[in-house]
Design a protein around this motif. Structure first.
Motif, short mmCIF file in Angstrom:
data_model
loop_
_atom_site.label_atom_id
_atom_site.label_comp_id
_atom_site.label_asym_id
_atom_site.label_seq_id
_atom_site.Cartn_x
_atom_site.Cartn_y
_atom_site.Cartn_z
N PHE A 30 0.81 -1.09 -0.06
CA PHE A 30 0.08 -0.22 0.09
C PHE A 30 0.87 1.34 -0.09
CE2 PHE A 30 -3.52 -2.54 2.19
CZ PHE A 30 -4.17 -2.87 1.18
N ALA A 31 1.91 1.40 0.85
CA ALA A 31 2.99 2.36 0.70
C ALA A 31 3.76 2.47 -0.54
CB ALA A 31 3.76 2.54 2.02
N ILE A 113 -4.24 11.14 4.17
CA ILE A 113 -5.57 10.77 4.19
C ILE A 113 -5.98 9.93 5.26
CG2 ILE A 113 -7.41 9.30 2.86
CD1 ILE A 113 -6.03 11.37 0.98
N LYS A 114 -6.87 10.44 5.91
CA LYS A 114 -7.30 9.62 7.49
C LYS A 114 -7.90 8.40 7.35
CE LYS A 114 -11.00 11.30 9.72
NZ LYS A 114 -11.82 12.24 10.99
N ALA A 121 -3.10 7.34 9.15
CA ALA A 121 -3.31 8.25 8.16
C ALA A 121 -2.24 7.28 6.96
CB ALA A 121 -2.73 9.64 8.07
N LEU A 122 -2.87 7.42 5.83
CA LEU A 122 -1.82 6.90 4.62
C LEU A 122 -1.30 8.10 3.97
CD1 LEU A 122 -0.89 4.75 2.45
CD2 LEU A 122 -3.06 5.54 1.17
N ALA A 144 -6.52 4.68 0.22
CA ALA A 144 -6.83 4.37 1.84
C ALA A 144 -7.92 3.80 2.10
CB ALA A 144 -7.08 5.96 2.14
N GLN A 145 -9.10 3.79 1.11
CA GLN A 145 -10.32 2.62 1.40
C GLN A 145 -9.71 1.29 1.72
OE1 GLN A 145 -12.91 3.88 -1.90
NE2 GLN A 145 -13.93 5.44 -0.74
N TYR A 146 -8.75 0.75 0.85
CA TYR A 146 -8.45 -0.37 0.67
C TYR A 146 -7.41 -0.84 1.98
CZ TYR A 146 -9.96 -0.94 -4.12
OH TYR A 146 -10.63 -0.98 -5.33
N VAL A 147 -6.74 0.22 2.26
CA VAL A 147 -6.01 0.18 3.88
C VAL A 147 -6.93 0.02 4.76
CG1 VAL A 147 -4.39 1.32 5.33
CG2 VAL A 147 -4.25 1.55 2.82
N ASP A 148 -8.04 0.84 4.83
CA ASP A 148 -9.17 0.85 6.03
C ASP A 148 -9.67 -0.61 5.96
OD1 ASP A 148 -9.10 3.43 6.76
OD2 ASP A 148 -10.85 3.96 5.30
N ILE A 149 -9.92 -1.39 5.12
CA ILE A 149 -10.47 -2.49 4.95
C ILE A 149 -9.52 -3.66 5.63
CG2 ILE A 149 -11.17 -4.53 3.34
CD1 ILE A 149 -12.06 -2.34 1.32
#
Length: 170
Positions: A30-31, A113-114, A121-122, A144-149
């Motif tokens: 992701f990073a 992004i929160k 944050a990303l 960031a939505q994928y990180v959230d998941i």
């Protein structure tokens, strides 16, 4: 941030069971993807903001695992409605005296992004001032939505009761 809200945020963060876990390929990926979205940047991270520190679940471009929250750009991001962009940190009163700006790594650009109710944050960081386009920010928000998941999935898994097999009753 309101002390009650901060207490709830920290409770959510700790309930995820993610702090101080080893870096893994998924979050590093992701990073890497975040870094690729904003040309000319050199640092990207999945950051979790604890009470006194920001801790990096994954970071590209810097050799550190955490920094004090007091100098954290991501700490500002978690207090926004979702997106924080700083085009030139040397011209932003919140960051002009920040040691991450005045000395190494000499941050100039920041886009964060929160994540998941403000647990972190990303972010993508550059050493040169720049503008982020709406398209770049939209792509970073989607990532960031994928990180959230994944953060939520980890938290769910971390909080499941032990499902180890039991010996049959005699």
């Amino acid at each position: 941030m309101d002390p009650q809200e901060e207490a709830k945020r920290l409770q959510r963060l700790h309930a995820m069971g993610m702090l101080n876990t080893p870096e893994d390929r998924l979050f590093r990926g992701f990073a890497e993807d975040a870094l690729a979205l904003l040309p000319g940047t050199s640092i990207a991270a999945v950051t979790l903001v604890d009470a006194e520190r920001q801790w990096f679940k994954a970071i590209i471009g810097l050799d550190m695992k955490e920094t004090p929250r007091s100098v954290s750009f991501c700490s500002h991001t978690i207090e926004t409605n979702g997106v924080l962009v700083v085009e030139d940190a040397t011209r932003d009163s919140r960051f002009v005296a920040n040691p991450l700006v005045t000395s190494a790594p000499a941050i100039r650009f920041y886009a964060g992004i929160k994540l998941t109710s403000g647990v972190g944050a990303l972010c993508v960081i550059g050493r040169q001032p720049r503008r982020a386009t709406e398209a770049e920010i939209a792509k970073l928000v989607k990532l960031a939505q994928y990180v959230d998941i994944q953060l939520l999935a980890h938290g769910t898994q971390f909080n499941l009761p032990d499902a180890s097999p039991r010996a049959p009753a005699a």
